[in-house]
Design an enzyme around this catalytic site. Structure first.
Site, short mmCIF file in Angstrom:
data_model
loop_
_atom_site.label_atom_id
_atom_site.label_comp_id
_atom_site.label_asym_id
_atom_site.label_seq_id
_atom_site.Cartn_x
_atom_site.Cartn_y
_atom_site.Cartn_z
CE1 TYR A 11 -3.26 2.96 0.49
CE2 TYR A 11 -2.05 3.42 2.51
CZ TYR A 11 -2.97 3.80 1.55
OH TYR A 11 -3.61 5.02 1.64
NE ARG A 61 -2.60 7.75 -3.90
CZ ARG A 61 -3.55 7.36 -3.07
NH1 ARG A 61 -4.78 7.13 -3.54
NH2 ARG A 61 -3.31 7.16 -1.79
CE1 TYR A 115 -5.11 9.89 8.09
CE2 TYR A 115 -4.47 8.29 6.45
CZ TYR A 115 -5.43 8.84 7.26
OH TYR A 115 -6.69 8.33 7.25
NE ARG A 136 -9.96 11.54 5.49
CZ ARG A 136 -9.26 10.47 5.83
NH1 ARG A 136 -9.55 9.29 5.30
NH2 ARG A 136 -8.27 10.57 6.69
CD GLU A 182 -11.32 1.78 2.78
OE1 GLU A 182 -10.32 1.54 3.50
OE2 GLU A 182 -11.24 2.08 1.59
#
Ligand code: 3EB
Length: 326
Positions: free
Chosen positions: A140, A147, A199, A212, A316
């Site tokens: 991940y 990205r 984060y 979000r 999720e």
């Protein structure tokens, strides 16, 4: 149909019929292995088995005829307002996931700009072994780094991050599909959560680049594209080992996003679609019972058996909420 974009979960038996419809932009199925139609075509298969008894196909329709194109690995269609693209990448043809992610994102960002749909609204990412290590760190994180490398080449990208999903599949291939627009959407953050972009580095050495939610007006239609939402408060995972607790926390996060956007008087007219990713298929019945309690019981939903990007996350939820003004 008067909506600019109409998203529905429809019985799987109707899939063949929709595949021939010239107004269909995407026909998304969920099965054991991934595929994405080449040379123009609406078929996208996410490599995640559907857990519902009654199987659904997700159909994206528009009121206009769509035109189909292919550019390198990306199949895409366009209307006057939007571009929907998809690609399925072969990991074995690339040196590593970080490089593959970087190239994929650069190519899709280039494409949206070249085609005149420079505003990325919503993006989905599915690849196998998301919690496994590769080159000394979790895959991940490798994905996040790649990205980020592609995004950071663009000025002002932090203020224009799309809503996103990054989920672990159990089948090979890196599937990406995305919605982009000629006109911008509005990036929404969640007051209960640290923006993923900020984060701490323990979650990824390069910031997870997504918002979000994205709020997008298509004429009189107002759509809220809610990112994969989990039991994260601040930046920490809450309710470790407790799938019901995680569900309730995730739903609180979704409610906060809805509150921040769709005005309460519109609530009655709001139509929601949910996609629920479960790490443990055996949680299905209990989770479904809770979903009936937490949302309108008739809320359409697809359950998928999947891995979530943090090992301790058991579920999720992707949300789509739409309101059309009279
Ligand atoms: C979280 O809140 C859960 O990296 O694109 C959710 C949605 C998550 C999208 C992404 C990650 C992503 O941090 C993880």
């Amino acid at each position: 149909m008067s909506n600019t974009l109409q998203v529905d979960y429809l019985p799987i038996a109707s899939a063949a019929k929709w595949a021939d419809d010239p107004c269909v932009m995407a026909l998304i199925q969920f099965a054991d292995s991934a595929s994405s139609s080449q040379a123009g075509g609406a078929n996208i298969t996410v490599g995640l088995p559907q857990l519902n008894k009654q199987k659904w196909v997700e159909v994206w329709r528009t009121k206009h005829l769509v035109s189909w194109h292919q550019q390198e690995q990306i199949s895409f269609c366009t209307t006057d307002h939007m571009l929907l693209g998809h690609m399925l990448l072969d990991e074995s043809a690339s040196s590593d996931l970080e490089t593959l992610s970087e190239h994929a994102y650069r190519s899709l960002l280039d494409l949206t700009v070249q085609q005149g749909y420079p505003h990325l609204i919503r993006i989905w990412n599915y690849f196998p072994n998301i919690n496994q290590e590769e080159n000394g760190q979790e895959r991940y994180k490798n994905f996040c780094i790649g990205r980020h490398r592609a995004y950071e080449e663009r000025q002002g990208f932090k203020e224009q991050l799309p809503a996103a999903t990054a989920i672990g599949s159990h089948s090979p291939g890196f599937l990406i599909y995305f919605l982009a627009s000629k006109t911008p959407g509005c990036q929404i953050e969640n007051p209960r959560q640290v923006s993923a972009f900020h984060y701490p580095a323990i979650y990824s050495p390069k910031s997870p680049s997504f918002s979000r939610a994205t709020l997008k007006y298509w004429g009189r239609q107002s759509d809220l594209y809610i990112s994969g939402t989990a039991s994260v408060v601040g930046h920490k995972t809450h309710h470790i080992g407790d799938h019901i607790g995680q569900l309730q926390e995730s739903v609180r996060n979704i409610e906060e996003l809805l509150k921040a956007t769709h005005a309460s008087e519109e609530k009655l007219k709001q139509r929601m679609l949910l996609k629920i990713y479960l790490r443990q298929a055996e949680n299905l019945a209990q989770i479904d019972q809770q979903i009936n309690r937490l949302f309108k019981p008739e809320t359409p939903r697809i359950y998928l058996h999947a891995d979530i990007c943090r090992k301790e996350l058991l579920l999720e939820i992707d949300g789509y909420s739409t309101v059309t003004a009279d």
